[in-house]
Write a protein that holds these residues in place. Structure first.
Motif, PDB file in Angstrom:
ATOM      1  N   ASN A 158       6.114 -64.073 -21.054  1.00 42.23           N
ATOM      2  CA  ASN A 158       5.122 -62.996 -20.953  1.00 42.23           C
ATOM      3  C   ASN A 158       4.628 -62.490 -22.304  1.00 42.23           C
ATOM      4  O   ASN A 158       4.106 -61.389 -22.404  1.00 42.23           O
ATOM      5  CB  ASN A 158       5.654 -61.833 -20.097  1.00 42.23           C
ATOM      6  CG  ASN A 158       6.944 -61.249 -20.648  1.00 42.23           C
ATOM      7  OD1 ASN A 158       7.269 -61.469 -21.819  1.00 42.23           O
ATOM      8  ND2 ASN A 158       7.669 -60.511 -19.831  1.00 42.23           N
ATOM      9  N   THR A 159       4.780 -63.315 -23.325  1.00 42.60           N
ATOM     10  CA  THR A 159       4.190 -62.977 -24.627  1.00 42.60           C
ATOM     11  C   THR A 159       3.452 -64.193 -25.151  1.00 42.60           C
ATOM     12  O   THR A 159       3.848 -65.326 -24.882  1.00 42.60           O
ATOM     13  CB  THR A 159       5.263 -62.571 -25.659  1.00 42.60           C
ATOM     14  OG1 THR A 159       6.202 -63.647 -25.811  1.00 42.60           O
ATOM     15  CG2 THR A 159       5.998 -61.314 -25.248  1.00 42.60           C
ATOM     16  N   PRO A 160       2.386 -63.971 -25.919  1.00 47.00           N
ATOM     17  CA  PRO A 160       1.679 -65.119 -26.502  1.00 47.00           C
ATOM     18  C   PRO A 160       2.536 -65.771 -27.588  1.00 47.00           C
ATOM     19  O   PRO A 160       3.427 -65.137 -28.146  1.00 47.00           O
ATOM     20  CB  PRO A 160       0.411 -64.486 -27.098  1.00 47.00           C
ATOM     21  CG  PRO A 160       0.762 -63.057 -27.326  1.00 47.00           C
ATOM     22  CD  PRO A 160       1.767 -62.691 -26.272  1.00 47.00           C
ATOM     23  N   MET A 161       2.259 -67.035 -27.856  1.00 46.56           N
ATOM     24  CA  MET A 161       3.012 -67.787 -28.864  1.00 46.56           C
ATOM     25  C   MET A 161       3.002 -67.027 -30.190  1.00 46.56           C
ATOM     26  O   MET A 161       1.953 -66.777 -30.770  1.00 46.56           O
ATOM     27  CB  MET A 161       2.351 -69.159 -29.066  1.00 46.56           C
ATOM     28  CG  MET A 161       2.899 -69.968 -30.212  1.00 46.56           C
ATOM     29  SD  MET A 161       4.452 -70.792 -29.792  1.00 46.56           S
ATOM     30  CE  MET A 161       4.751 -71.705 -31.306  1.00 46.56           C
ATOM     31  N   GLY A 162       4.182 -66.671 -30.641  1.00 49.53           N
ATOM     32  CA  GLY A 162       4.285 -65.937 -31.904  1.00 49.53           C
ATOM     33  C   GLY A 162       5.508 -66.403 -32.640  1.00 49.53           C
ATOM     34  O   GLY A 162       6.387 -67.051 -32.080  1.00 49.53           O
ATOM     35  N   MET A 163       5.588 -66.050 -33.906  1.00 56.38           N
ATOM     36  CA  MET A 163       6.606 -66.661 -34.760  1.00 56.38           C
ATOM     37  C   MET A 163       7.815 -65.770 -34.986  1.00 56.38           C
ATOM     38  O   MET A 163       8.761 -66.170 -35.639  1.00 56.38           O
ATOM     39  CB  MET A 163       5.988 -67.078 -36.097  1.00 56.38           C
ATOM     40  CG  MET A 163       4.859 -68.098 -35.935  1.00 56.38           C
ATOM     41  SD  MET A 163       5.315 -69.544 -34.926  1.00 56.38           S
ATOM     42  CE  MET A 163       6.407 -70.371 -36.060  1.00 56.38           C
ATOM     43  N   GLY A 164       7.780 -64.531 -34.477  1.00 55.26           N
ATOM     44  CA  GLY A 164       8.994 -63.731 -34.496  1.00 55.26           C
ATOM     45  C   GLY A 164       9.167 -62.874 -35.730  1.00 55.26           C
ATOM     46  O   GLY A 164       8.240 -62.666 -36.506  1.00 55.26           O
ATOM     47  N   THR A 165      10.382 -62.395 -35.886  1.00 59.01           N
ATOM     48  CA  THR A 165      10.662 -61.344 -36.870  1.00 59.01           C
ATOM     49  C   THR A 165      11.654 -61.800 -37.914  1.00 59.01           C
ATOM     50  O   THR A 165      12.789 -62.147 -37.598  1.00 59.01           O
ATOM     51  CB  THR A 165      11.169 -60.098 -36.127  1.00 59.01           C
ATOM     52  OG1 THR A 165      10.083 -59.547 -35.388  1.00 59.01           O
ATOM     53  CG2 THR A 165      11.695 -59.054 -37.098  1.00 59.01           C
ATOM     54  N   TYR A 166      11.200 -61.839 -39.140  1.00 59.24           N
ATOM     55  CA  TYR A 166      12.005 -62.151 -40.330  1.00 59.24           C
ATOM     56  C   TYR A 166      11.093 -61.933 -41.526  1.00 59.24           C
ATOM     57  O   TYR A 166       9.878 -61.770 -41.370  1.00 59.24           O
ATOM     58  CB  TYR A 166      12.514 -63.613 -40.314  1.00 59.24           C
ATOM     59  CG  TYR A 166      11.488 -64.578 -39.804  1.00 59.24           C
ATOM     60  CD1 TYR A 166      10.482 -65.062 -40.635  1.00 59.24           C
ATOM     61  CD2 TYR A 166      11.478 -64.968 -38.461  1.00 59.24           C
ATOM     62  CE1 TYR A 166       9.510 -65.912 -40.155  1.00 59.24           C
ATOM     63  CE2 TYR A 166      10.501 -65.813 -37.975  1.00 59.24           C
ATOM     64  CZ  TYR A 166       9.523 -66.291 -38.829  1.00 59.24           C
ATOM     65  OH  TYR A 166       8.537 -67.113 -38.339  1.00 59.24           O
ATOM     66  N   GLY A 167      11.658 -61.923 -42.717  1.00 58.36           N
ATOM     67  CA  GLY A 167      10.804 -61.802 -43.896  1.00 58.36           C
ATOM     68  C   GLY A 167       9.982 -60.529 -43.912  1.00 58.36           C
ATOM     69  O   GLY A 167       8.877 -60.508 -44.450  1.00 58.36           O
ATOM     70  N   SER A 168      10.520 -59.455 -43.336  1.00 59.79           N
ATOM     71  CA  SER A 168       9.832 -58.149 -43.328  1.00 59.79           C
ATOM     72  C   SER A 168       8.396 -58.297 -42.841  1.00 59.79           C
ATOM     73  O   SER A 168       7.471 -57.715 -43.406  1.00 59.79           O
ATOM     74  CB  SER A 168       9.850 -57.519 -44.731  1.00 59.79           C
ATOM     75  OG  SER A 168      11.152 -57.457 -45.242  1.00 59.79           O
ATOM     76  N   ARG A 169       8.197 -59.091 -41.765  1.00 58.79           N
ATOM     77  CA  ARG A 169       6.833 -59.441 -41.396  1.00 58.79           C
ATOM     78  C   ARG A 169       6.308 -58.725 -40.159  1.00 58.79           C
ATOM     79  O   ARG A 169       5.113 -58.837 -39.846  1.00 58.79           O
ATOM     80  CB  ARG A 169       6.732 -60.951 -41.191  1.00 58.79           C
ATOM     81  CG  ARG A 169       7.410 -61.470 -39.914  1.00 58.79           C
ATOM     82  CD  ARG A 169       7.581 -62.995 -39.944  1.00 58.79           C
ATOM     83  NE  ARG A 169       6.344 -63.741 -40.006  1.00 58.79           N
ATOM     84  CZ  ARG A 169       5.616 -64.112 -38.942  1.00 58.79           C
ATOM     85  NH1 ARG A 169       6.009 -63.795 -37.729  1.00 58.79           N
ATOM     86  NH2 ARG A 169       4.509 -64.803 -39.090  1.00 58.79           N
ATOM     87  N   SER A 170       7.149 -57.983 -39.438  1.00 54.42           N
ATOM     88  CA  SER A 170       6.695 -57.526 -38.123  1.00 54.42           C
ATOM     89  C   SER A 170       5.473 -56.630 -38.175  1.00 54.42           C
ATOM     90  O   SER A 170       4.491 -56.878 -37.486  1.00 54.42           O
ATOM     91  CB  SER A 170       7.833 -56.812 -37.393  1.00 54.42           C
ATOM     92  OG  SER A 170       8.734 -57.754 -36.884  1.00 54.42           O
TER      93      SER A 170
END
Lengths: 161, 786
Positions: B538-550
């Motif tokens: 239920n979420t679009p393709m995304g690369m997730g959380t790391y590297g202070s990127r959210s």
């Protein structure tokens, strides 16, 4: 080794009739047999404190306790904190002061300080840090947990904010 | 007056409600009817050849469903590495196979050999004890430099050596850098170790595989920072399951710090076994297993040299680093010592020539990968230590030496391939010195001396590259993935909305911070916005959380999607108000027509979108839902300055951190309370590295620090009360929120400040100590004094 024992666990005022192996840990019995998954297991050797529960009002490591030892004792878990009207003062202070991030260690900390503040209503920062050092938290750096305990203690003493 | 809602407000975290009452839903809290349990039999030797494996007794043990070995996975792919690094000669790195279960050889203590699936966890564990493994133990490859000798035993026989790659950056600058050293007025050299760490999120990893025969769909519940990445890697490279038949769910996740980015063997195993057995299969890591199987961090050995002119201006910098990869290449392992490390070697300074050499080495240890900061703490530690040493050698005040070399004009293109967009390094340094009462130090030192203690102070300026990353750039650098982020904003008929994001929260508070942004954009209450994350279904393709990127990348995707929603809503509003769309404004949840008294509420427009009775159907479609993918055009560059003051007991070597002040420039800040919490946590991990933590193997490859009794995690009484500040704000110029990210700063900036302070204390105590390797245990500090 597979023989089972029928026991009664009294948790948060409810009686759970469960069947466990002698080696069943209290932490696993609470989570798996009683369905109370609020108690978390972080290290299974009593060092991190995430699984802390109250046994007859005193903090203890559920991962170092066998379920069978608990017949006749009253266990309190995070699910048993707070009243019918919601948060306990410490739960409220933890949210207000941002005393948690991932939340995994939080149950053990809440349970530990529920008992501590009952017996020590006016702790110093050093005393709070000393007690808190029984629980590992990897997210918060403890700063805001200390602040939350202070705030909850003050509130419980009836001091204005 | 602090804001009470929207961007800039310290909104209380809504996720706390469930976490504070025991209602969180972590992966281990999920139990599926009929689930079986797996226990992995792991190697107890670091390096060995498997000559025999007898599972027959285990197979007939009570409750056992099946015993799996490497042979069961011969037709299955190995765990992939997500970043190909090219060496100095232009050749691709050496990339060994990484089987799900060991095939023929074990390469580190903890390498999984067999997996027993049984009705209960106890039965699986009991049965595993009945497996007989005949292992011919081989010499363990432990020391990185020894591993590169021609006669060293090889971790992987099919590779030419234990060298993964020999990387030079910027290779074209090598000769010019060396020439600058020839001419330098002064050269400062430092050899140091950035020790191996274990991320140790409090929640151990868990994986549950489930298979629905009726639809041929597999589901993996896992403790991951990036479920879409796991789905792609596991589906495409390991198990051969197309994405539309594979769902990955990462529910509440109890911390990650990098270690839950990677695709692990246990995830692939549980998914595979669930399909093979037609039963859900659950694995829960013990803490001991976590020490032996979670990717570890850091482990760099470095020689750094800084060339200066007579006034202390930096002329050139060169480094040689040995980076431990462990036994296999974990998902992003190869990028950490290279593109996340070499590109940061300019720090906050104008150093015209930089050359970084990194040799990545295979050893018989647990794989090493990104841990909070990932390459940037290693870069900062070297640089800030060598600057401090240079200041001492040249008799220049360490604050002044830094100021003399700060980058002060932006944008600034470094000689190591990145361009800083904004910053004000003097401002954060001023603020940190002020908070720590730098000028009052001598009086405090005198007080310490009365107690027989040596007081020292250390500073550090850091910069990091966050918000990873522009996909085209990282593609050129060898990344095998894009690094955009996605968001779908679904507005409901009655005006509330749901944001489905590819970002993932494992403690960062997205469910609170993301709605603050959306609520501000539309002018509705934050409670009207719900965040959905952590489920590929239920979420679009995304690369997730790391590297202070959210917030920088995921937040930007959300803003872009919301902008599309608002643009469409304005068209609907224009139709309803019989006005031109360009004249419609949205403020405080009301659409109005400029220059008129016409207005219509947000909720009336959203209702019209779904009940399109009076609607421009010939111009726009019904509904109000938009998706955006945001790919950043540059990294973000958070920066700051940290000041640490310590007392050292000369009798015992014990270090007490008296004060720690952190001034960070994160650009704009969405939720200051959450940001400060992130800095606190980072500081604790950085101070943990500097004072306490260290992963130790013996010469045979046994992990000596494999429990919380042996690996010293910082506790409440090990840490000072922190002073943190983020009032110096130079907004990022290239993302819509002007944000830079704050998750890793504390862990990057604190170790050098602390070590600088301890060295300062020893110098003031009359000891000619120029460096001590971390952790600064009493024994090490005491030994350095002798």
């Amino acid at each position: 080794m597979d023989s089972r024992h029928d026991i009664e666990l009294s948790v948060n005022g409810d009686t759970h009739r469960i069947s466990v192996q002698a080696r069943r840990l209290l932490s696993d019995a609470l989570r798996e047999d009683c369905g109370l998954t609020g108690t978390h297991v972080g290290c299974e050797h009593g060092v991190c404190g995430a699984c802390t529960v109250l046994i007859d009002g005193r903090p203890a490591r559920a991962c170092l306790t066998y379920a069978m030892q608990m017949e006749g004792h009253e266990i309190t878990t995070i699910e048993g904190l707070g009243g019918t009207d919601g948060y306990s003062p410490l739960q409220q202070a933890m949210q207000d002061e941002h005393g948690l991030q991932c939340g995994f260690c939080t149950p053990g900390i809440l349970v530990t300080f529920e008992a501590y503040l009952r017996d020590n209503p006016d702790p110093t920062e050093d005393e709070i840090r000393d007690v808190l050092s029984g629980n590992l938290c990897r997210c918060t750096g403890y700063e805001n947990i200390v602040a939350a305990v202070k705030k909850a203690a003050a509130g419980m003493r009836g001091e204005p904010e | 007056m602090p804001k009470d809602h929207g961007i800039g407000a310290s909104s209380k975290r809504r996720e706390d409600v469930r976490f504070l009452t025991g209602k969180g839903r972590y992966t281990d809290d999920i139990n599926i009817r009929g689930q079986a349990y797996v226990h992995f039999l792991r190697s107890d030797v670091a390096h060995g050849k498997i000559n025999g494996l007898d599972t027959s007794a285990a197979e007939s043990a009570p409750g056992v469903l099946r015993v799996f070995t490497g042979a069961d996975f011969e037709g299955v792919g190995g765990l992939p590495c997500g970043w190909q690094v090219t060496d100095r000669e232009g050749n691709p790195m050496q990339e060994p196979a990484h089987p799900v279960l060991a095939q023929g050889k074990v390469r580190h203590v903890g390498d999984p050999i067999a997996a027993v699936v049984a009705e209960t966890y106890e039965q699986a564990r009991d049965a595993a004890e009945q497996i007989t493994v005949d292992i011919e133990e081989l010499p363990a490859v432990m020391d990185m430099k020894a591993a590169l000798k021609p006669d060293a035993p090889k971790v992987h026989e099919d590779l030419t050596s234990n060298l993964c790659y020999d990387w030079g950056f910027v290779e074209e600058n090598r000769e010019a850098t060396n020439a600058a050293f020839e001419k330098a007025h002064h050269v400062t050299t430092l050899e140091l170790v950035n020790q191996r760490l274990v991320a140790n999120p409090m929640e151990p990893r868990v994986a549950i595989g489930d298979y629905a025969a009726h639809s041929d769909e597999s589901t993996l519940y896992t403790t991951s920072q990036n479920p879409h990445v796991i789905r792609l890697l596991m589906g495409a490279f390991v198990l051969g399951i197309p994405e539309h038949k594979l769902r990955v769910v990462a529910p509440d996740v109890g911390g990650g710090f990098g270690s839950k980015i990677f695709h692990y063997a246990e995830e692939a195993f549980c998914t595979f076994a669930a399909k093979a057995l037609k039963r859900p299969v659950k694995w829960v890591s013990s803490r001991s297993e976590a020490f032996l199987s979670d990717a570890q961090g850091r482990d760099h050995v470095t020689r750094i040299e800084l060339a200066l002119d007579a006034e202390g201006h930096f002329q050139a910098l060169r480094t040689e680093t040995y980076a431990n990869m462990g036994a296999y290449l974990s998902t992003f392992s190869t990028s950490v010592p290279t593109w996340l490390h070499g590109t940061l070697m300019a720090g906050n300074y104008r150093t015209p020539l930089i050359y970084v050499n990194v040799k990545a080495v295979f050893t018989n240890t647990v794989p090493v990968d990104a841990y909070r900061g990932a390459g940037r703490p290693e870069a900062t530690f070297q640089l800030e230590r060598v600057i401090d040493k240079a200041a001492r050698e040249m008799g220049i005040d360490p604050v002044e030496l830094r100021r003399r070399n700060f980058v002060t004009e932006f944008p600034y293109a470094t000689p190591v391939a990145v361009e800083y967009d904004t910053g004000d390094y003097n401002a954060t340094l001023d603020r940190a010195l002020e908070m720590a009462d730098w000028d009052g130090f001598e009086a405090r030192a005198a007080e310490s001396a009365k107690k027989g203690l040596w007081r020292g102070r250390g500073i550090n300026s850091y910069i990091e590259a966050c918000g990873i990353a522009p996909s085209q750039l990282v593609g050129q650098l060898g990344a095998r993935a894009g690094l955009y982020e996605s968001a779908t904003v679904r507005v409901n008929a009655t005006g509330g909305l749901v944001v489905m994001t590819g970002s993932h929260s494992h403690g960062q508070g997205h469910e609170t911070a993301f709605p603050q942004v959306i609520a501000d954009m539309i002018g509705i209450d934050e409670s009207q916005v719900e965040i959905v994350h952590g489920d590929t279904a239920n979420t679009p393709m995304g690369m997730g959380t790391y590297g202070s990127r959210s917030i920088a990348v995921g937040g930007s995707a959300m803003v872009r999607a919301a902008e599309k929603v608002i643009a469409k809503a304005k068209k609907i509003a224009a139709h309803l108000m019989e006005a031109a769309p360009e004249d419609v404004e949205l403020k405080d949840g009301q659409f109005s027509v400029a220059g008129t008294d016409k207005s219509i509420a947000w909720g009336d427009v959203t209702l019209a979108a779904y009940v399109p009775h009076n609607y421009p159907l010939d111009e726009i479609e019904p509904g109000l839902e938009e998706t955006a993918f945001y790919d950043p055009s540059n990294f973000t560059y958070p920066a700051g300055a940290y000041v640490c003051e310590v007392e050292v007991d000369p009798e015992t070597g014990k270090v007490r951190v008296d004060r720690f002040a952190a001034a960070d420039d994160f650009g704009n800040v969405v939720n200051p309370m959450i940001v400060e919490g992130q800095v606190h946590g980072g500081l604790a991990q950085g101070i943990g590295q500097a004072l306490l933590e260290g992963c130790t193997y013996d010469e045979t490859g046994q992990l000596l620090s494999a429990s919380y009794m042996d690996y010293a995690m910082p506790r409440a009484d090990d840490l000072p009360s922190f002073q943190v500040d983020h009032s110096c704000q130079t907004p990022c110029t290239h993302n819509p929120l002007g944000v830079k990210g704050c998750g890793e700063a504390g862990a990057i900036g604190s170790p050098p400040a602390l070590v600088n302070a301890v060295v300062d204390a020893l110098q003031r105590g009359g000891k000619d100590v120029t460096h001590i390797d971390m952790p600064l245990s009493p024994a090490r500090v005491w030994a350095a004094m002798q």
